[in-house]
Design an enzyme around this catalytic site. Structure first.
Site, short mmCIF file in Angstrom:
data_model
loop_
_atom_site.label_atom_id
_atom_site.label_comp_id
_atom_site.label_asym_id
_atom_site.label_seq_id
_atom_site.Cartn_x
_atom_site.Cartn_y
_atom_site.Cartn_z
N ASP A 174 0.83 -1.20 0.00
CA ASP A 174 0.00 0.00 0.00
C ASP A 174 0.87 1.26 0.00
OD1 ASP A 174 -2.81 -0.34 -0.13
OD2 ASP A 174 -2.83 -1.23 1.85
N LEU A 175 1.84 1.30 0.90
CA LEU A 175 2.69 2.47 1.01
C LEU A 175 3.52 2.66 -0.26
CD1 LEU A 175 3.81 1.99 4.71
CD2 LEU A 175 2.26 3.75 3.85
#
Length: 412
Positions: A174-175
């Protein structure tokens, strides 16, 4: 633990840029957070009854408000709109396509909103840039935990001999997707500045994850050699493992380079043992591959040195010897340790409205070598009126009418 406040620099690289964010959870918000820390005016548009992640854990034990939402939306402006109404949708489209060289930038992870597609927006502003974040590239939903499970990482993580998958806690994909979105948006902006052309960039979480492991050679390794077995806390392909000290602390020690290996051998006084091992086993421990093959033997030889010393003694001796190592800490211990030197730490504190003082972080990018202090997240919908006035030029009575009709929410 806060250092003296550093004023926001007036020459941040993205000052004046306006980005419309229509996203929730981690990837989109984290990418737009980075844009905001670099100076962009990030206008976050959410449904009038609140985004799906507004109450996501962790939450403050004092107020019950989401620390997750507050932390990922620092420094943004919050606009609350009825996205089901034609009038509300028109407001969002107008914000996305408003003219000017610093606008026309959209980051979203929406599904099923044909009025917010690139085709619809570009019809109003041909040079519009949109970064659309997906789960899978065919439009199916996905989150970090499902993607990570699918590409095989949990099968490589955990104790040797374990048959159960081990999830990681940090939503790494996600990051990374958020940072990839930032890269794509800025590249498209560079192109628009030179050619005047808009761009549509689609970015799938699953593709970012697969591209990430492929870039490290893991997919090629799996095809050539089969699935990699678990190695516990051992560093794959070199020497690195954890050791226990006499006072029941644990440290992680790594020797990637020849110099790091020699420093570790010298400080632990194991040079003669490893010279004999090299001769007997016909290995060369200056090579990463041989250190990895002999990892269990190396760890067994070094373990008594750590077990005979306290963590403070280990700290002193390894630091003096320039060994690559770190002490295992809990997250709360880590924060307390960072508080000892707030001037040089990326971690700081901010006063978050609705919660109070919370631990936060500056931008990790130091501009001219200096930190940029974070600003708090807005209260949900607090900037609705200001954005409508500043960007769209709506008069007070027009904004009041939108409130009366339930099209927008926020500070009336």
């Amino acid at each position: 633990m806060s250092a003296p406040a550093t004023p926001l620099p007036q020459d941040r690289p993205l000052d004046g840029l306006r980005v419309l964010e229509c996203s929730s959870f981690v990837a989109g918000p984290s990418g737009c957070l980075t844009l905001g820390l670099l100076g962009a005016d990030v206008v976050k548009v959410d449904p009038i009854d609140g985004p799906a992640d507004i109450n996501r854990w962790p939450v403050s034990g004092r107020t019950g408000r989401s620390l997750f939402w507050s932390s990922l939306n620092r420094g943004k402006r919050s606009v609350a709109v009825d996205l089901r109404s034609p009038e509300g949708r028109e407001l969002v489209v107008a914000l996305a396509t408003h003219p000017g060289p610093d606008g026309g930038l959209v980051v979203d992870n929406n599904v099923g909103r044909p009025w917010l597609t690139y085709e619809a927006l570009a019809a109003r502003r041909p040079d519009l840039i949109q970064v659309h974040i997906q789960g899978y590239n065919d439009g199916r939903p996905a989150v970090d935990y499902t993607v990570n499970a699918e590409i095989g990482v949990p099968g490589m993580t955990g104790p040797v001999g374990s048959a159960e998958p081990v999830n990681h806690v940090v939503p790494a994909w996600d990051l990374l997707t958020g940072m990839t979105a930032v890269t794509g948006l800025l590249a498209a902006l560079r192109r628009r500045d030179r050619s005047g052309e808009g761009s549509y960039l689609a970015l799938a979480l699953a593709d970012v994850a697969l591209a990430g492991v492929a870039s490290m050679g893991w997919l090629a390794e799996a095809i050539e050699q089969g699935d990699r077995p678990r190695h516990g806390n051992h560093l794959y392909g070199s020497f690195g493992v954890d050791f226990a000290t006499s006072d029941q602390h644990r440290v992680m020690v790594v020797a990637l380079t020849v110099r790091q290996w020699r420093n570790l051998v010298q400080v632990t006084g194991t040079d003669r043992v490893f010279k004999a091992l090299e001769e007997a086993a016909e290995v060369d421990l200056s090579l990463e591959t041989d250190r990895f093959r002999m990892r269990e033997t190396i760890a067994a030889v070094m373990r008594p040195w750590f077990a005979a010393r306290t963590v403070d003694e280990v700290t002193h001796e390894l630091d003096d010897a320039h060994v690559l190592w770190s002490r295992y800490r809990t997250m709360s211990e880590s924060v307390r340790e960072l508080a000892k030197d707030p001037v040089t730490s990326v971690v700081t504190e901010i006063d978050q409205p609705g919660i109070g003082t919370i631990t936060s972080a500056r931008s990790p990018i130091r501009l001219g070598g200096n930190w940029t202090d974070p600003r708090p997240a807005p209260r949900f919908g607090q900037d609705t009126d200001q954005v409508l006035a500043d960007v769209l030029g709506l008069a007070d009575h027009e904004i009041a009418g939108l409130h009366d009709r339930g099209v927008v929410a926020g500070a009336a």
